[in-house]
Design a protein around this motif. Structure first.
Motif, mmCIF file in Angstrom:
data_model
loop_
_atom_site.group_PDB
_atom_site.id
_atom_site.type_symbol
_atom_site.label_atom_id
_atom_site.label_comp_id
_atom_site.label_asym_id
_atom_site.label_seq_id
_atom_site.Cartn_x
_atom_site.Cartn_y
_atom_site.Cartn_z
ATOM 1 N N GLU A 228 30.267 14.848 35.742
ATOM 2 C CA GLU A 228 29.138 13.925 35.587
ATOM 3 C C GLU A 228 29.410 12.617 36.318
ATOM 4 O O GLU A 228 28.527 12.073 37.003
ATOM 5 N N ARG A 232 27.369 11.100 39.610
ATOM 6 C CA ARG A 232 26.723 9.784 39.634
ATOM 7 C C ARG A 232 27.196 8.964 40.842
ATOM 8 O O ARG A 232 26.377 8.308 41.501
ATOM 9 N N LYS A 235 25.609 10.434 44.092
ATOM 10 C CA LYS A 235 24.197 10.091 44.247
ATOM 11 C C LYS A 235 24.007 8.602 44.485
ATOM 12 O O LYS A 235 23.072 8.200 45.202
ATOM 13 N N GLU A 389 20.930 9.694 30.478
ATOM 14 C CA GLU A 389 20.363 10.438 31.609
ATOM 15 C C GLU A 389 21.492 11.185 32.327
ATOM 16 O O GLU A 389 22.331 10.583 32.988
ATOM 17 N N ARG A 391 23.086 13.252 35.163
ATOM 18 C CA ARG A 391 22.789 13.410 36.578
ATOM 19 C C ARG A 391 23.278 14.748 37.129
ATOM 20 O O ARG A 391 22.890 15.138 38.221
#
Length: 416
Positions: A228, A232, A235, A389, A391
């Motif tokens: 995760e 993040r 991105k 949230e 990702r």
């Protein structure tokens, strides 16, 4: 000791301090205990600060030794984060992974070589004209100085110019050594770019296998946290480069068109310089704009230079206050002051490369802090897994066992 002296030693305080403290409260309100706790807290914080500074110093020393090998990796990660969607699109068209990676990189090289090839004739044709215009501008400046109502002797200015010329001629050995070091730097840049493209090829070809391989050795809990977190960061870096490219393209397009309308020489070259300078936040735009104003001043005079300055200010104000906040707030979420501070520190440490890498590094550190803050809030039950949230994407045919579902199960276990 007499009885009178003993009475003086145990006499009550004249100010009455401590007279209202009860015996059962003395252990709670003992000032020595409180001050001791404060001293221990300050000592603990001081040691942590010293250890942190020492660790950063050691990391900085080690970074100098590995920087040559680390820089191509960092640049390859940034480049691959932008090119990965293109390679993925080619894979969806049944391209083999290796062919998709090679095709993507060759397409980028074709674009870059094409742009610089188009710049060559323009620079060679208009560069000599600019040099002649600069010489005429210096002559006109000398004539203006002679016509001013001040006692400025033109021969003194000529003497200063001759002294400066003789000084440069006397420094030919230093200039020659500078040329040699410049050639060495150029070869180092070529090697770095070559290694960057090689690493980018392998990232585009096999990068999607990295996290599954890593989870085999870290275990499920750490592995899915890393998955995760890396997602993040990836991105965020991709969003940063894409946002900077969009902002730089808009700047280059409108400034290039404006320079062409104002008939400024090298308008196309200045537009290309503006585009690449746009990848260095704040400093790059100022430098490219100053270069355009100087060329307009030398070639077309003060009025044209002022119009170019107004054009650059208008475009950069619209870009900085409208376009850039919309794009970069989604990509990084960094305050403008953090961006400026990062660029300043990065440029001081590593020059142009440091200024370029400063914002991605700051954005990566911000992602780490935000993720840690979310995990702390989750363990403290201030938030629930539904508030986070995730990702990490959906992959595979079974949504219940997808990477996103595995990360959510990890968060649910942490909050239970």
């Amino acid at each position: 000791m007499t009885e009178k002296e003993n009475q003086e030693l145990v006499a009550e305080e004249q100010d009455g301090l401590g007279q209202d403290i009860k015996e059962e409260d003395s252990a709670v309100d003992d000032k020595a205990v409180v001050m001791g706790k404060d001293a221990r807290a300050i000592t603990s914080l001081s040691w942590r600060f010293i250890v942190t500074v020492a660790a950063l110093g050691v990391a900085g020393v080690l970074l100098k030794f590995v920087w040559v090998g680390l820089l191509p990796v960092i640049l390859a990660l940034l480049l691959s984060s932008v090119l990965a969607p293109v390679a993925a699109k080619l894979r969806s068209w049944k391209f083999p992974p290796a062919l998709a990676a090679i095709s993507t990189l060759l397409g980028l090289l074709f674009i870059i070589v094409g742009v610089f090839t188009a710049m060559g004739p323009v620079v060679s044709r208009q560069g000599s004209q600019l040099w002649e215009q600069a010489e005429r501008g210096v002559d006109e400046l000398l004539k203006m100085i002679e016509s001013l109502p001040f006692n400025i002797d033109a021969t003194q200015i000529d003497q200063l110019i001759k002294e400066a010329t003789s000084f440069l001629q006397g420094q030919m050995s230093s200039i020659a050594s500078g040329v040699i070091s410049g050639a060495s730097a150029a070869s180092s840049i070529l090697v770095t770019v070559f290694v960057m493209f090689i690493i980018s090829f392998f990232i585009l070809k096999d990068g999607d296998n990295f996290l599954p391989w890593l989870r085999k050795y870290t275990g499920a809990s750490i592995g899915w946290h890393v998955t995760e977190l890396f997602t993040r960061v990836w991105k965020t870096l991709s969003g940063f480069i894409q946002a900077q490219a969009a902002v730089a393209f808009v700047d280059a397009l409108f400034i290039g068109l404006g320079l062409w309308v104002l008939q400024v020489p090298l308008a196309f070259v200045l537009a290309v310089i503006t585009f690449f300078a746009g990848f260095i936040p704040i400093i790059g735009a100022v430098t490219a704009g100053a270069l355009a104003v100087v060329i307009a001043l030398v070639s077309n005079g003060i009025t044209n230079a002022l119009l170019v300055l107004a054009l650059i200010l208008i475009v950069q104000q619209v870009e900085g206050n409208v376009l850039q906040p919309i794009l970069q707030s989604k990509a990084m979420g960094l305050h403008a002051a953090i961006v400026l501070l990062s660029v300043t520190i990065g440029s001081a440490l590593a020059g142009i490369v440091g200024a370029f890498l400063a914002v991605p590094v700051a954005a990566t550190i911000a992602v780490l802090f935000r993720y840690h803050a979310e995990m702390v809030a989750l363990r403290a039950r201030e938030i629930t897994p539904e508030d986070i949230e995730i990702r990490t994407g959906e992959a595979g045919d079974n949504p219940e066992d997808s990477p996103r579902a595995r990360v959510r199960k990890l968060y649910e276990a942490m909050s239970s």
